[in-house]
Design a protein around this motif. Sequence first.
Motif, PDB file in Angstrom:
ATOM      1  N   ILE A 261       0.862  -1.179   0.000  1.00  0.00           N
ATOM      2  CA  ILE A 261       0.000   0.000   0.000  1.00  0.00           C
ATOM      3  C   ILE A 261       0.898   1.228   0.000  1.00  0.00           C
ATOM      4  CG2 ILE A 261      -1.926  -1.163   1.154  1.00  0.00           C
ATOM      5  CD1 ILE A 261      -1.106   0.231   3.746  1.00  0.00           C
ATOM      6  N   ASP A 262       0.306   2.417  -0.149  1.00  0.00           N
ATOM      7  CA  ASP A 262       1.087   3.652  -0.172  1.00  0.00           C
ATOM      8  C   ASP A 262       1.996   3.740   1.041  1.00  0.00           C
ATOM      9  OD1 ASP A 262      -0.078   4.394  -2.516  1.00  0.00           O
ATOM     10  OD2 ASP A 262      -1.486   5.822  -1.620  1.00  0.00           O
ATOM     11  N   HIS A 263       3.245   4.111   0.797  1.00  0.00           N
ATOM     12  CA  HIS A 263       4.286   4.286   1.818  1.00  0.00           C
ATOM     13  C   HIS A 263       4.828   2.957   2.350  1.00  0.00           C
ATOM     14  CE1 HIS A 263       3.179   8.471   1.657  1.00  0.00           C
ATOM     15  NE2 HIS A 263       1.955   8.201   2.061  1.00  0.00           N
ATOM     16  N   GLY A 264       4.357   1.840   1.816  1.00  0.00           N
ATOM     17  CA  GLY A 264       4.940   0.546   2.146  1.00  0.00           C
ATOM     18  C   GLY A 264       5.981   0.188   1.094  1.00  0.00           C
TER      19      GLY A 264
ATOM     20  N   GLU B   2      -4.847  -2.224   6.984  1.00  0.00           N
ATOM     21  CA  GLU B   2      -3.458  -2.401   6.592  1.00  0.00           C
ATOM     22  C   GLU B   2      -2.658  -1.156   6.953  1.00  0.00           C
ATOM     23  OE1 GLU B   2      -2.637  -4.709   2.876  1.00  0.00           O
ATOM     24  OE2 GLU B   2      -4.747  -4.240   2.452  1.00  0.00           O
ATOM     25  N   VAL B   3      -1.514  -1.369   7.569  1.00  0.00           N
ATOM     26  CA  VAL B   3      -0.621  -0.288   7.977  1.00  0.00           C
ATOM     27  C   VAL B   3       0.665  -0.423   7.165  1.00  0.00           C
ATOM     28  CG1 VAL B   3       0.771   0.607   9.882  1.00  0.00           C
ATOM     29  CG2 VAL B   3      -1.578  -0.154  10.304  1.00  0.00           C
TER      30      VAL B   3
ATOM     31  N   MET C 149      -6.059 -13.422  -4.761  1.00  0.00           N
ATOM     32  CA  MET C 149      -6.959 -12.276  -4.926  1.00  0.00           C
ATOM     33  C   MET C 149      -8.423 -12.686  -4.838  1.00  0.00           C
ATOM     34  SD  MET C 149      -5.147  -9.885  -7.832  1.00  0.00           S
ATOM     35  CE  MET C 149      -6.554  -8.775  -7.851  1.00  0.00           C
ATOM     36  N   GLY C 150      -8.726 -13.934  -5.173  1.00  0.00           N
ATOM     37  CA  GLY C 150     -10.100 -14.407  -5.073  1.00  0.00           C
ATOM     38  C   GLY C 150     -10.525 -14.760  -3.668  1.00  0.00           C
ATOM     39  N   LEU C 151      -9.566 -14.725  -2.725  1.00  0.00           N
ATOM     40  CA  LEU C 151      -9.864 -15.087  -1.342  1.00  0.00           C
ATOM     41  C   LEU C 151     -10.069 -13.871  -0.446  1.00  0.00           C
ATOM     42  CD1 LEU C 151      -7.230 -17.954  -0.875  1.00  0.00           C
ATOM     43  CD2 LEU C 151      -9.714 -18.226  -1.091  1.00  0.00           C
ATOM     44  N   THR C 152      -9.405 -12.757  -0.761  1.00  0.00           N
ATOM     45  CA  THR C 152      -9.464 -11.579   0.099  1.00  0.00           C
ATOM     46  C   THR C 152      -9.143 -10.322  -0.709  1.00  0.00           C
ATOM     47  OG1 THR C 152      -8.464 -10.503   2.054  1.00  0.00           O
ATOM     48  CG2 THR C 152      -7.050 -11.968   0.770  1.00  0.00           C
ATOM     49  N   SER C 153      -9.656  -9.192  -0.261  1.00  0.00           N
ATOM     50  CA  SER C 153      -9.368  -7.913  -0.906  1.00  0.00           C
ATOM     51  C   SER C 153      -8.163  -7.215  -0.279  1.00  0.00           C
ATOM     52  CB  SER C 153     -10.588  -6.988  -0.805  1.00  0.00           C
ATOM     53  OG  SER C 153     -10.911  -6.731   0.553  1.00  0.00           O
ATOM     54  N   VAL C 154      -7.570  -7.829   0.737  1.00  0.00           N
ATOM     55  CA  VAL C 154      -6.397  -7.253   1.399  1.00  0.00           C
ATOM     56  C   VAL C 154      -5.235  -7.195   0.406  1.00  0.00           C
ATOM     57  CG1 VAL C 154      -4.680  -7.677   3.217  1.00  0.00           C
ATOM     58  CG2 VAL C 154      -7.107  -7.968   3.704  1.00  0.00           C
ATOM     59  N   LYS C 155      -4.511  -6.080   0.399  1.00  0.00           N
ATOM     60  CA  LYS C 155      -3.439  -5.871  -0.579  1.00  0.00           C
ATOM     61  C   LYS C 155      -2.209  -6.744  -0.310  1.00  0.00           C
ATOM     62  CE  LYS C 155      -5.580  -2.500  -2.730  1.00  0.00           C
ATOM     63  NZ  LYS C 155      -6.110  -2.699  -4.108  1.00  0.00           N
ATOM     64  N   ASP C 156      -1.951  -7.035   0.966  1.00  0.00           N
ATOM     65  CA  ASP C 156      -0.774  -7.835   1.317  1.00  0.00           C
ATOM     66  C   ASP C 156      -1.172  -8.985   2.247  1.00  0.00           C
ATOM     67  OD1 ASP C 156       1.770  -8.805   1.608  1.00  0.00           O
ATOM     68  OD2 ASP C 156       2.569  -7.080   2.697  1.00  0.00           O
ATOM     69  N   PRO C 157      -1.979  -9.917   1.750  1.00  0.00           N
ATOM     70  CA  PRO C 157      -2.453 -11.010   2.594  1.00  0.00           C
ATOM     71  C   PRO C 157      -1.354 -11.985   2.988  1.00  0.00           C
ATOM     72  CG  PRO C 157      -3.050 -11.429   0.323  1.00  0.00           C
ATOM     73  CD  PRO C 157      -2.481 -10.044   0.370  1.00  0.00           C
ATOM     74  N   MET C 158      -0.178 -11.882   2.337  1.00  0.00           N
ATOM     75  CA  MET C 158       0.928 -12.765   2.657  1.00  0.00           C
ATOM     76  C   MET C 158       1.756 -12.245   3.822  1.00  0.00           C
ATOM     77  SD  MET C 158      -0.110 -14.485   0.244  1.00  0.00           S
ATOM     78  CE  MET C 158       0.984 -15.852   0.497  1.00  0.00           C
ATOM     79  N   SER C 159       1.406 -11.102   4.352  1.00  0.00           N
ATOM     80  CA  SER C 159       2.160 -10.525   5.461  1.00  0.00           C
ATOM     81  C   SER C 159       2.170 -11.462   6.659  1.00  0.00           C
ATOM     82  CB  SER C 159       1.546  -9.179   5.876  1.00  0.00           C
ATOM     83  OG  SER C 159       2.207  -8.664   7.016  1.00  0.00           O
TER      84      SER C 159
END
Length: 231
Positions: free
Chosen positions: A123-126, A194-195, A147-157
């Motif tokens: 995400i921005d600034h990450g 997300e931070v 992407m079909g499981l979640t809308s979170v940008k970094d679900p692998m975090s």
Amino acid sequence: MNITLVIPTFNEAGNIPILVAKIFEIFKDNSLDGYVLVVDDDSPDQTWKVAEDLRDTYPRLQVLRRQDKRGLSSAVIDGFAMADTDIIGVIDADLSHPPEKIPELVTTIINGEADFTLGSRYIDHGGIENWPLKRQISSKIATLAVMGLTSVKDPMSGYFFLRRDLIKNVELSPKGFKIGLEILVRSKCKKVKEVPIVFRDREYGESKLSSNVIVDYLIHVSKLYMNKIFG
């Protein structure tokens, strides 16, 4: 609200004293009621012993030495089961996750803005520092695959916090290494924040990424898709 931060470890003797000191300093400076739980898979370099030797300095440090189990996800699940706090979280032991982001990640939950927070590279600034192009590409592909499981940008975090009641009565699989993705999908969490973080490559020790880990990931993702489709 009180907090337990779980650190799953295997051969991280060089990193764990540095990380533990940083975390407790941040807890103190931000008036956070926090505990740290090191869950070690009986490391040959005796990470568990190094962590236990720190307990005189840090009374709120706990150590779980697992002699009959292996695996990051199962280590996190065992840590969560041992923790008895309102908020639980996970951070990598290799100093790749910035502990200075703990207050923002935690207070967002305390303030009721989210039930699940995670440090996001995408995400921005990450961002990411010192990763070879090949690893950056593989990470992006792995993220696109879910992407079909979640809308979170970094679900692998692997750096996240949650309200412990979010996973009450949720069956989590100990297979694979992306336990954050597992929780996001199986808990059906709606309030996610997300931070931005800058992910830095490890300072000491060797990466745990291997072909077996990649195969486990693909199997894991397949099972999550089956769970979403068929319940």
